[in-house]
Design an enzyme around this catalytic site. Structure first.
Site, PDB file in Angstrom:
ATOM      1  N   LYS A 111      64.958 -45.075  41.536  1.00  0.00           N
ATOM      2  CA  LYS A 111      64.942 -46.486  41.118  1.00  0.00           C
ATOM      3  C   LYS A 111      63.532 -47.030  40.949  1.00  0.00           C
ATOM      4  O   LYS A 111      63.302 -47.896  40.114  1.00  0.00           O
ATOM      5  CB  LYS A 111      65.686 -47.353  42.144  1.00  0.00           C
ATOM      6  N   LYS A 193      75.658 -39.027  37.975  1.00  0.00           N
ATOM      7  CA  LYS A 193      76.684 -39.708  38.781  1.00  0.00           C
ATOM      8  C   LYS A 193      77.279 -40.891  38.009  1.00  0.00           C
ATOM      9  O   LYS A 193      76.542 -41.596  37.303  1.00  0.00           O
ATOM     10  CB  LYS A 193      75.969 -40.203  40.049  1.00  0.00           C
ATOM     11  N   LYS A 196      78.093 -48.001  38.308  1.00  0.00           N
ATOM     12  CA  LYS A 196      78.467 -49.296  37.753  1.00  0.00           C
ATOM     13  C   LYS A 196      77.319 -49.934  36.981  1.00  0.00           C
ATOM     14  O   LYS A 196      77.521 -50.884  36.228  1.00  0.00           O
ATOM     15  CB  LYS A 196      79.020 -50.235  38.836  1.00  0.00           C
TER      16      LYS A 196
HETATM   17  P1  TYM Z   1      77.163 -48.238  46.552  1.00  0.00           P
HETATM   18  O1  TYM Z   1      77.481 -49.672  46.469  1.00  0.00           O
HETATM   19  O2  TYM Z   1      76.271 -47.637  45.528  1.00  0.00           O
HETATM   20  O3  TYM Z   1      78.506 -47.398  46.544  1.00  0.00           O
HETATM   21  C1  TYM Z   1      79.577 -47.711  47.422  1.00  0.00           C
HETATM   22  C2  TYM Z   1      80.277 -46.431  47.859  1.00  0.00           C
HETATM   23  O4  TYM Z   1      80.748 -45.715  46.710  1.00  0.00           O
HETATM   24  C3  TYM Z   1      80.257 -44.368  46.740  1.00  0.00           C
HETATM   25  N1  TYM Z   1      79.999 -43.948  45.351  1.00  0.00           N
HETATM   26  C4  TYM Z   1      80.544 -42.871  44.775  1.00  0.00           C
HETATM   27  N2  TYM Z   1      81.397 -41.951  45.238  1.00  0.00           N
HETATM   28  C5  TYM Z   1      81.776 -40.960  44.372  1.00  0.00           C
HETATM   29  N3  TYM Z   1      81.342 -40.877  43.100  1.00  0.00           N
HETATM   30  C6  TYM Z   1      80.482 -41.778  42.585  1.00  0.00           C
HETATM   31  N4  TYM Z   1      80.068 -41.688  41.335  1.00  0.00           N
HETATM   32  C7  TYM Z   1      80.047 -42.847  43.436  1.00  0.00           C
HETATM   33  N5  TYM Z   1      79.213 -43.912  43.269  1.00  0.00           N
HETATM   34  C8  TYM Z   1      79.195 -44.566  44.438  1.00  0.00           C
HETATM   35  C9  TYM Z   1      78.974 -44.444  47.556  1.00  0.00           C
HETATM   36  O5  TYM Z   1      78.638 -43.194  48.104  1.00  0.00           O
HETATM   37  C10 TYM Z   1      79.330 -45.466  48.609  1.00  0.00           C
HETATM   38  O6  TYM Z   1      80.031 -44.877  49.679  1.00  0.00           O
HETATM   39  N6  TYM Z   1      73.772 -47.888  50.247  1.00  0.00           N
HETATM   40  C11 TYM Z   1      75.171 -48.070  49.951  1.00  0.00           C
HETATM   41  C12 TYM Z   1      75.740 -49.358  50.487  1.00  0.00           C
HETATM   42  C13 TYM Z   1      75.564 -49.570  51.942  1.00  0.00           C
HETATM   43  C14 TYM Z   1      76.251 -48.899  52.980  1.00  0.00           C
HETATM   44  C15 TYM Z   1      75.790 -49.494  54.196  1.00  0.00           C
HETATM   45  C16 TYM Z   1      77.199 -47.879  52.997  1.00  0.00           C
HETATM   46  C17 TYM Z   1      74.726 -50.479  52.517  1.00  0.00           C
HETATM   47  N7  TYM Z   1      74.874 -50.451  53.881  1.00  0.00           N
HETATM   48  C18 TYM Z   1      76.268 -49.058  55.421  1.00  0.00           C
HETATM   49  C19 TYM Z   1      77.670 -47.451  54.230  1.00  0.00           C
HETATM   50  C20 TYM Z   1      77.209 -48.037  55.423  1.00  0.00           C
HETATM   51  C21 TYM Z   1      75.351 -48.084  48.428  1.00  0.00           C
HETATM   52  O7  TYM Z   1      74.447 -48.368  47.695  1.00  0.00           O
HETATM   53  O8  TYM Z   1      76.628 -47.869  48.016  1.00  0.00           O
END
Ligand code: TYM
Length: 329
Positions: A111, A193, A196
């Site tokens: 990023k 990947k 969104k």
């Molecule tokens: P985020 O918002 O990018 O994604 C949310 C969850 O979706 C999963 N994910 C995917 N799984 C499979 N295939 C994909 N293409 C895909 N894209 C996203 C992510 O692995 C995630 O589980 N840093 C985290 C948010 C966060 C968090 C936390 C998670 C902040 N604090 C504490 C767990 C615990 C994030 O950016 O997820």
């Protein structure tokens, strides 16, 4: 009873990647765990957001959690910025993180492109905030998709570091990554990947896409010219991704899917993948539209913020005391 914590960023409508890799697995955990599910809006603002759109996305994500089966009677559902202990604990975690280890995070490297003069410092300090989210609740297990593995390793390291330096008060959490669906790839570039924030809308299926749109997107998914439905990530990434999606939506094994399309081309296969996605999303969408403008949604989030604050403040007080912050009274 073990404690679960997970978070999703409200940075756009969720994709089926978010659903199949994470959200879907949150639901059954509610039955025999103490669950906290969070809308991590403070993480979303590490990159520029439109104010009104962010607000809409926060509400939309809350409704999607509930529509997918999150039960507020069993689970604490809340918005990160409504529980100030997160940023306070985030600061504590930053103070024990090293710049070197934060710069090694692949998501930061992806990023933070371009001149450092124009990259927000919060992109670098994002993982200590994620660690704070988790560690405030004595979390035992964090269900996430594959892309969060590195952040989870850092979280475990920070918990251990804090415990060794100050006082043994933080629970070192385990990560739980699903066997199927942990990394759903873009439909247009299956080596990337599904995200969104992809600028090409055909690359992802949003959880709120209409059935017709889903069929269209799956039908135009990039595959290959072989015409053989076989799982081979390296040589057939597009077909393998579609197999994974069908498997994660239906519970069928990869072998079952391969056998079902032996001797057939991609036409039937793609139609069935699209149907499988539609049958997962349709009932969720119906509930979503009933919830999105309801007062009930606000009541659930108010209640969630109260419950989360109570637990988080308790841990924050302990962490401050362990570090010598403030006064002891
Ligand atoms: P985020 O918002 O990018 O994604 C949310 C969850 O979706 C999963 N994910 C995917 N799984 C499979 N295939 C994909 N293409 C895909 N894209 C996203 C992510 O692995 C995630 O589980 N840093 C985290 C948010 C966060 C968090 C936390 C998670 C902040 N604090 C504490 C767990 C615990 C994030 O950016 O997820």
């Amino acid at each position: 009873m073990k404690t679960i914590f997970s978070g999703i960023q409200p940075s756009g409508t969720l994709t089926i990647g978010n659903y199949l890799g994470a959200m879907q697995h949150f639901i059954p955990l509610q039955e025999d765990h103490h669950c906290y599910y969070c809308i991590v809006d403070e993480h979303a603002v590490t990159v520029p957001q439109d104010r009104l759109e962010l607000r809409r996305n926060i509400r939309s994500l809350a409704a999607l959690y509930l529509a997918s089966g999150i039960d507020p009677e069993k689970t604490t559902l809340f918005i990160q910025s409504e529980v100030p202990a997160h940023t306070q604990m985030g600061w504590i975690m930053q103070c024990i993180s090293y710049i070197g280890e934060l710069e090694r995070m692949t998501q930061f490297k992806d990023k933070a492109t371009g001149s450092k003069e124009a990259v927000s410092s919060s992109l670098l300090t994002y993982p200590p905030l994620m660690a704070a989210d988790i560690l405030l609740y004595k979390t035992d297990i964090v269900p996430v998709g594959d892309d969060q593995k590195q952040h989870m390793e850092l979280t475990r390291n920070l918990a251990q570091r804090f415990n060794n330096k100050f006082n043994d008060i933080l629970t070192v959490p385990d990560v739980s990554i699903p066997k199927s669906g942990a990394r759903i790839m873009s439909l247009q570039d299956p080596t990337k990947k599904m995200s969104k924030s992809d600028s090409n809308e055909k690359g992802f299926i949003s959880m709120l896409d209409e059935p017709k749109k889903i069929v269209k997107k799956v039908k135009s998914a990039v595959t290959d010219s072989e015409g053989i439905v076989k799982f081979d990530k390296e040589n057939k990434p597009g077909v393998s991704n579609l197999i994974t999606i069908q498997s994660a939506c239906t519970g069928k094994s990869v072998e079952e899917i391969e056998t079902a399309y032996e001797g057939k081309g991609y036409g039937d296969f793609k139609q069935d993948v699209a149907d499988a996605v539609v049958s997962v999303l349709e009932p969720i969408q119906k509930r979503y539209y009933e919830l999105i403008d309801s007062e009930k949604l606000d009541e659930i989030l108010d209640d969630g913020a109260d419950k989360a604050s109570f637990a988080a403040n308790k841990m924050l007080r302990k962490a401050k005391k362990a570090m010598g912050l403030g006064r002891v009274r």
